[in-house]
Design an enzyme around this catalytic site. Structure first.
Site, PDB file in Angstrom:
ATOM      1  N   ASN A  11       0.886  -1.166   0.000  1.00 34.65           N
ATOM      2  CA  ASN A  11       0.000   0.000   0.000  1.00 34.65           C
ATOM      3  C   ASN A  11       0.924   1.216   0.000  1.00 34.65           C
ATOM      4  O   ASN A  11       1.645   1.450   0.978  1.00 34.65           O
ATOM      5  CB  ASN A  11      -0.863  -0.045   1.247  1.00 34.65           C
ATOM      6  N   GLY A  72      -4.675   2.534   7.898  1.00 36.33           N
ATOM      7  CA  GLY A  72      -3.847   1.708   8.768  1.00 36.33           C
ATOM      8  C   GLY A  72      -2.424   1.551   8.287  1.00 36.33           C
ATOM      9  O   GLY A  72      -1.469   1.682   9.063  1.00 36.33           O
ATOM     10  N   ASN A  73      -2.234   1.250   7.003  1.00 42.06           N
ATOM     11  CA  ASN A  73      -0.868   1.154   6.479  1.00 42.06           C
ATOM     12  C   ASN A  73      -0.214   2.520   6.439  1.00 42.06           C
ATOM     13  O   ASN A  73       0.988   2.657   6.684  1.00 42.06           O
ATOM     14  CB  ASN A  73      -0.886   0.520   5.083  1.00 42.06           C
ATOM     15  N   HIS A 161     -16.159  -0.338   6.418  1.00 40.03           N
ATOM     16  CA  HIS A 161     -15.716  -1.564   5.741  1.00 40.03           C
ATOM     17  C   HIS A 161     -16.883  -2.532   5.625  1.00 40.03           C
ATOM     18  O   HIS A 161     -17.653  -2.720   6.581  1.00 40.03           O
ATOM     19  CB  HIS A 161     -14.581  -2.229   6.515  1.00 40.03           C
ATOM     20  N   ASN A 191     -15.132   0.771   1.915  1.00 41.17           N
ATOM     21  CA  ASN A 191     -14.091  -0.175   1.547  1.00 41.17           C
ATOM     22  C   ASN A 191     -14.720  -1.569   1.543  1.00 41.17           C
ATOM     23  O   ASN A 191     -15.646  -1.839   2.314  1.00 41.17           O
ATOM     24  CB  ASN A 191     -12.948  -0.137   2.560  1.00 41.17           C
ATOM     25  N   ARG A 209     -12.092   2.329  -0.924  1.00 42.79           N
ATOM     26  CA  ARG A 209     -12.843   3.531  -1.260  1.00 42.79           C
ATOM     27  C   ARG A 209     -11.874   4.634  -1.691  1.00 42.79           C
ATOM     28  O   ARG A 209     -10.956   4.996  -0.972  1.00 42.79           O
ATOM     29  CB  ARG A 209     -13.635   3.973  -0.023  1.00 42.79           C
ATOM     30  N   GLY A 218      -4.700  -1.555   5.880  1.00 49.68           N
ATOM     31  CA  GLY A 218      -4.525  -1.836   7.305  1.00 49.68           C
ATOM     32  C   GLY A 218      -5.822  -1.793   8.084  1.00 49.68           C
ATOM     33  O   GLY A 218      -6.108  -2.677   8.896  1.00 49.68           O
ATOM     34  N   THR A 219      -6.639  -0.752   7.848  1.00 50.43           N
ATOM     35  CA  THR A 219      -7.926  -0.703   8.546  1.00 50.43           C
ATOM     36  C   THR A 219      -8.819  -1.852   8.094  1.00 50.43           C
ATOM     37  O   THR A 219      -9.606  -2.383   8.876  1.00 50.43           O
ATOM     38  CB  THR A 219      -8.644   0.641   8.314  1.00 50.43           C
ATOM     39  N   GLY A 220      -8.690  -2.249   6.820  1.00 48.66           N
ATOM     40  CA  GLY A 220      -9.451  -3.389   6.318  1.00 48.66           C
ATOM     41  C   GLY A 220      -9.053  -4.680   6.994  1.00 48.66           C
ATOM     42  O   GLY A 220      -9.904  -5.531   7.306  1.00 48.66           O
TER      43      GLY A 220
END
Length: 280
Positions: A11, A72-73, A161, A191, A209, A218-220
């Site tokens: 990412n 997140g990443n 998500h 997402n 998204r 990361g959040t995913g």
């Protein structure tokens, strides 16, 4: 304008240092810089800005010029950069985001930060707060779109998500990703994570998204692990290995859903300069 190019398990981001308060967000510049043919090429731009009751602030602009609440990443890249370039002097520090304050702890190799662990805070399960057009929690619910029927989950880690563990072939996933991002169920788009759990590990493809198909989210990974734990597919309170096309993360979900912890690398790829009038 000086920039740094980072990647967190594939990412990739352009990082800009506005920590002295001398940089304004320019979404058109970001859109042009993220272009992979005519620009630097990236999934988004990360602005490091002065702290707001925190050590620093992170702002995230997607490749299409829209702003994301959280990444997140990206936050790992920001944490590693902030330490290595002396913006912060300690290994544990706070980062203000549009999804709240996050605590980062960098991992050192010698005196250089190479990875970060982020306390991502508590997941959001209330439908209206994610947001989705749904009252209450959306966990293991039936969902239909065109001729496809499957079980799905909605979780926010500060950004929305939509997660499914349904077995699907690649052609179906390729078609559904962009369709689901803009589905009417999601007033701010979403997402989308297509997951499978094998031997206690989660394997994910993600349509982000504002960015499209990416090598990692990361959040995913956090949201998918939350959904997997609630559905009893992986344990709470233990690090779970999560694979995305770009590599692996470790995600721990607190049993009381008080926090989610993400561990993973962040790497500087190169740095350079672009003229201020680049997007004109």
């Amino acid at each position: 304008m000086h920039f740094w190019k980072y990647q967190g398990i594939g990412n990739d981001f352009v990082v800009l240092d506005g920590s002295k308060g001398d940089l304004e967000i320019d979404t058109e510049w970001c859109r042009c810089a993220c272009d992979r043919h005519f620009g630097i090429g990236a999934d988004g731009v990360l602005y490091i800005m002065p702290g707001e009751g925190t050590d620093i602030t992170m702002r995230v602009i997607n490749a299409d010029g829209s702003e994301a609440e959280m990444c997140g990443n990206g936050i790992r890249c920001v944490a590693v950069h902030a330490f290595n370039y002396g913006i912060v002097k300690k290994t544990t520090f706070t980062i203000n985001t549009m999804a709240g304050i996050k605590e980062a702890t960098v991992t050192l190799d010698g005196d250089k930060a190479v990875a970060a662990t982020i306390d991502m805070g508590a997941p959001i399960l209330d439908g209206r707060s994610i947001p989705i057009d749904w009252d209450g929690q959306y966990i293991d619910e039936d969902f239909a779109i065109v001729r496809y029927f499957f079980k799905a989950n909605a979780v926010s880690m500060g950004n929305p998500h939509f997660i499914t563990f349904q077995e699907m072939d690649d052609a179906t996933i390729d078609r559904l990703g962009p369709m689901l991002e803009c589905h009417r169920l999601f007033p701010k788009r979403t997402n989308v994570e297509f997951c499978k759990v094998i031997d206690g590990k989660i394997y994910i493809r993600v349509f982000e998204r504002g960015a499209g198909w990416t090598l990692a989210c990361g959040t995913g990974a956090c949201a998918s692990t939350v959904a997997a734990a609630i559905n009893k597919l992986v344990p709470f309170d233990e690090p779970v290995d999560v694979h995305l096309p770009g590599g692996w993360l470790k995600i721990t979900v607190n049993k009381d859903l008080a926090f989610v912890r993400m561990e993973g690398p962040a790497d500087l790829v190169f740095e350079g300069d672009l003229p201020e009038e680049y997007s004109e």
